[in-house]
Write a protein that holds these residues in place. Structure first.
Motif, mmCIF file in Angstrom:
data_model
loop_
_atom_site.group_PDB
_atom_site.id
_atom_site.type_symbol
_atom_site.label_atom_id
_atom_site.label_comp_id
_atom_site.label_asym_id
_atom_site.label_seq_id
_atom_site.Cartn_x
_atom_site.Cartn_y
_atom_site.Cartn_z
ATOM 1 N N TYR A 57 -58.770 -9.868 -59.561
ATOM 2 C CA TYR A 57 -57.427 -10.418 -59.477
ATOM 3 C C TYR A 57 -56.313 -9.450 -59.883
ATOM 4 O O TYR A 57 -55.152 -9.703 -59.588
ATOM 5 C CB TYR A 57 -57.331 -11.686 -60.338
ATOM 6 C CG TYR A 57 -58.268 -12.761 -59.872
ATOM 7 C CD1 TYR A 57 -57.986 -13.496 -58.735
ATOM 8 C CD2 TYR A 57 -59.456 -13.022 -60.554
ATOM 9 C CE1 TYR A 57 -58.849 -14.481 -58.283
ATOM 10 C CE2 TYR A 57 -60.321 -14.013 -60.117
ATOM 11 C CZ TYR A 57 -60.008 -14.731 -58.980
ATOM 12 O OH TYR A 57 -60.856 -15.702 -58.541
ATOM 13 N N SER A 58 -56.657 -8.388 -60.565
ATOM 14 C CA SER A 58 -55.647 -7.418 -61.000
ATOM 15 C C SER A 58 -56.253 -6.019 -61.098
ATOM 16 O O SER A 58 -56.207 -5.380 -62.144
ATOM 17 C CB SER A 58 -55.084 -7.863 -62.357
ATOM 18 O OG SER A 58 -53.992 -7.086 -62.714
ATOM 19 N N HIS A 109 -52.443 -11.324 -66.251
ATOM 20 C CA HIS A 109 -52.146 -11.387 -64.818
ATOM 21 C C HIS A 109 -53.303 -12.039 -64.064
ATOM 22 O O HIS A 109 -53.091 -12.866 -63.161
ATOM 23 C CB HIS A 109 -51.858 -9.987 -64.277
ATOM 24 C CG HIS A 109 -51.438 -9.961 -62.849
ATOM 25 N ND1 HIS A 109 -52.307 -9.632 -61.845
ATOM 26 C CD2 HIS A 109 -50.244 -10.244 -62.259
ATOM 27 C CE1 HIS A 109 -51.669 -9.696 -60.688
ATOM 28 N NE2 HIS A 109 -50.419 -10.066 -60.913
ATOM 29 N N SER A 110 -54.519 -11.687 -64.424
ATOM 30 C CA SER A 110 -55.696 -12.271 -63.762
ATOM 31 C C SER A 110 -55.790 -13.768 -64.025
ATOM 32 O O SER A 110 -56.050 -14.554 -63.112
ATOM 33 C CB SER A 110 -56.973 -11.593 -64.266
ATOM 34 O OG SER A 110 -56.982 -10.250 -63.870
ATOM 35 N N GLU A 112 -53.348 -15.802 -64.779
ATOM 36 C CA GLU A 112 -52.264 -16.475 -64.046
ATOM 37 C C GLU A 112 -52.568 -16.565 -62.553
ATOM 38 O O GLU A 112 -52.329 -17.586 -61.918
ATOM 39 C CB GLU A 112 -50.944 -15.743 -64.277
ATOM 40 C CG GLU A 112 -50.402 -15.893 -65.681
ATOM 41 C CD GLU A 112 -49.194 -15.006 -65.954
ATOM 42 O OE1 GLU A 112 -48.859 -14.140 -65.106
ATOM 43 O OE2 GLU A 112 -48.585 -15.172 -67.028
ATOM 44 N N LYS A 113 -53.106 -15.490 -62.010
ATOM 45 C CA LYS A 113 -53.415 -15.471 -60.581
ATOM 46 C C LYS A 113 -54.531 -16.465 -60.249
ATOM 47 O O LYS A 113 -54.472 -17.154 -59.222
ATOM 48 C CB LYS A 113 -53.795 -14.057 -60.149
ATOM 49 C CG LYS A 113 -53.699 -13.836 -58.669
ATOM 50 C CD LYS A 113 -53.726 -12.358 -58.342
ATOM 51 C CE LYS A 113 -53.534 -12.155 -56.851
ATOM 52 N NZ LYS A 113 -53.576 -10.752 -56.485
ATOM 53 N N LYS A 114 -55.534 -16.564 -61.123
ATOM 54 C CA LYS A 114 -56.612 -17.537 -60.902
ATOM 55 C C LYS A 114 -56.072 -18.965 -60.933
ATOM 56 O O LYS A 114 -56.442 -19.788 -60.091
ATOM 57 C CB LYS A 114 -57.706 -17.373 -61.963
ATOM 58 C CG LYS A 114 -58.606 -16.185 -61.735
ATOM 59 C CD LYS A 114 -59.850 -16.226 -62.599
ATOM 60 C CE LYS A 114 -59.550 -15.975 -64.045
ATOM 61 N NZ LYS A 114 -60.775 -15.850 -64.877
ATOM 62 N N LEU A 116 -53.009 -19.926 -60.291
ATOM 63 C CA LEU A 116 -52.175 -20.111 -59.101
ATOM 64 C C LEU A 116 -53.043 -20.377 -57.868
ATOM 65 O O LEU A 116 -52.760 -21.292 -57.084
ATOM 66 C CB LEU A 116 -51.292 -18.873 -58.873
ATOM 67 C CG LEU A 116 -50.326 -18.924 -57.711
ATOM 68 C CD1 LEU A 116 -49.277 -20.008 -57.938
ATOM 69 C CD2 LEU A 116 -49.656 -17.575 -57.526
ATOM 70 N N LEU A 117 -54.088 -19.612 -57.700
ATOM 71 C CA LEU A 117 -54.991 -19.820 -56.565
ATOM 72 C C LEU A 117 -55.697 -21.174 -56.650
ATOM 73 O O LEU A 117 -55.888 -21.848 -55.638
ATOM 74 C CB LEU A 117 -56.012 -18.685 -56.487
ATOM 75 C CG LEU A 117 -55.462 -17.315 -56.087
ATOM 76 C CD1 LEU A 117 -56.528 -16.243 -56.255
ATOM 77 C CD2 LEU A 117 -54.945 -17.347 -54.666
ATOM 78 N N GLU A 120 -53.250 -23.764 -55.518
ATOM 79 C CA GLU A 120 -53.080 -23.711 -54.066
ATOM 80 C C GLU A 120 -54.246 -24.388 -53.358
ATOM 81 O O GLU A 120 -54.071 -25.086 -52.369
ATOM 82 C CB GLU A 120 -52.945 -22.261 -53.611
ATOM 83 C CG GLU A 120 -51.612 -21.626 -53.925
ATOM 84 C CD GLU A 120 -51.511 -20.192 -53.474
ATOM 85 O OE1 GLU A 120 -52.428 -19.703 -52.766
ATOM 86 O OE2 GLU A 120 -50.526 -19.533 -53.836
#
Length: 124
Positions: A57-58, A109-110, A112-114, A116-117, A120
């Motif tokens: 993810y990052s 960041h990872s 947060e990205k997880k 967010l995904l 979604e």
């Protein structure tokens, strides 16, 4: 006369011994301590980033953190080859702190990205 020379030689020997001991103590006190806690924290920051799957993810942030870690270890090993009196851990400390920051950023960041995904996917 002979006793006087022996006495002077004894006094000079004692002064020399005390001077050598004082120099050794001063050198020990001036020897820098390695930044072990900071280095361990840097290693843990990389481990946390990997646990958060930063390689997925990052990857750019993780790569920068690992490059900083590698520089830190290179300088650490270089310093450990020197005499303990000549060691300078300032650059090691700088890279270790940089690794902590970059590793932490990669983990956050990872994470947060997880999230967010995941949101979604749930919305779809």
């Amino acid at each position: 006369m002979k006793k006087r020379k022996v006495k002077i030689a004894l006094i000079l020997s004692l002064i020399l011994i005390f001077a050598v001991i004082a120099i050794i103590i001063i050198l020990i006190l001036l020897t820098p301590n390695p930044p072990l806690e900071t280095i361990n924290a840097a290693r843990e920051a990389i481990a946390m980033a990997k646990k958060e799957e930063a390689h997925i993810y990052s990857p750019d942030k993780l790569s920068r953190a690992e490059a900083s870690w590698n520089s830190c270890m290179l300088l650490w090993n270089k310093n450990n080859m020197k005499s303990s009196i000549l060691r300078d851990y300032d650059s090691v400390l700088l890279y270790a702190k940089n690794t902590i920051q970059l590793g932490g950023e990669a983990a956050v960041h990872s994470r947060e990205k997880k999230l967010l995904l995941k949101k979604e996917i749930e919305l779809d």
